[in-house]
Scaffold this motif. Sequence first.
Motif, mmCIF file in Angstrom:
data_model
loop_
_atom_site.group_PDB
_atom_site.id
_atom_site.type_symbol
_atom_site.label_atom_id
_atom_site.label_comp_id
_atom_site.label_asym_id
_atom_site.label_seq_id
_atom_site.Cartn_x
_atom_site.Cartn_y
_atom_site.Cartn_z
ATOM 1 N N GLU A 90 -0.540 4.839 -0.208
ATOM 2 C CA GLU A 90 -1.484 3.876 -0.785
ATOM 3 C C GLU A 90 -0.782 2.538 -0.940
ATOM 4 O O GLU A 90 0.380 2.495 -1.348
ATOM 5 N N SER A 91 -1.481 1.466 -0.640
ATOM 6 C CA SER A 91 -0.947 0.135 -0.875
ATOM 7 C C SER A 91 -2.047 -0.889 -0.673
ATOM 8 O O SER A 91 -2.927 -0.713 0.166
ATOM 9 N N GLU A 92 -1.984 -1.940 -1.473
ATOM 10 C CA GLU A 92 -2.908 -3.048 -1.284
ATOM 11 C C GLU A 92 -2.404 -4.003 -0.207
ATOM 12 O O GLU A 92 -3.102 -4.934 0.168
ATOM 13 N N ILE A 93 -1.189 -3.765 0.276
ATOM 14 C CA ILE A 93 -0.659 -4.505 1.423
ATOM 15 C C ILE A 93 -1.089 -3.707 2.651
ATOM 16 O O ILE A 93 -0.592 -2.613 2.891
ATOM 17 N N PRO A 94 -2.042 -4.226 3.433
ATOM 18 C CA PRO A 94 -2.662 -3.412 4.489
ATOM 19 C C PRO A 94 -1.690 -2.837 5.514
ATOM 20 O O PRO A 94 -1.850 -1.700 5.941
#
Length: 142
Positions: A128-132
């Motif tokens: 999971e990460s908000e950095i694609p």
Amino acid sequence: MKLLLTTLILIFNLTLFAQSNAFIGDYNCSFSKEGDHLIEYKLTLRQDGTFVFHSYSKIKNGFPPEVNKYGKGKWTAKDIVITFSSNKQEDFDAKYTLDFNNSKARFITKNPRDKTDRIIKTKLTFVESEIPWMQRLDFFKI
């Protein structure tokens, strides 16, 4: 009885400490095409619960041709999942711009009970990460 209980608690705490040390270290991920492109990521997990991340890309005919991105913050481990967080006041400045909040990675290593000859490299896989571009990347321990 007190001595036995104290000894058991001490042994339990030592095993917890030993397990967290397995995560500490440097991890790398790199992609390259001869002479054209190079993308390298380096992640360092420190014993004090902090991390530093560096992304370097050199792309032929790219604009700009070389890009460096940095991130830092804190990490915590629960079982085999490492959770990353960044404090906007402490961890961000002109150099450190990547936001690792809500990022999680899974720690993968060979099980000590596995007595086969197969080789499993120790790695972190971002789940999971908000950095694609971070999702599903494998970082191998150096």
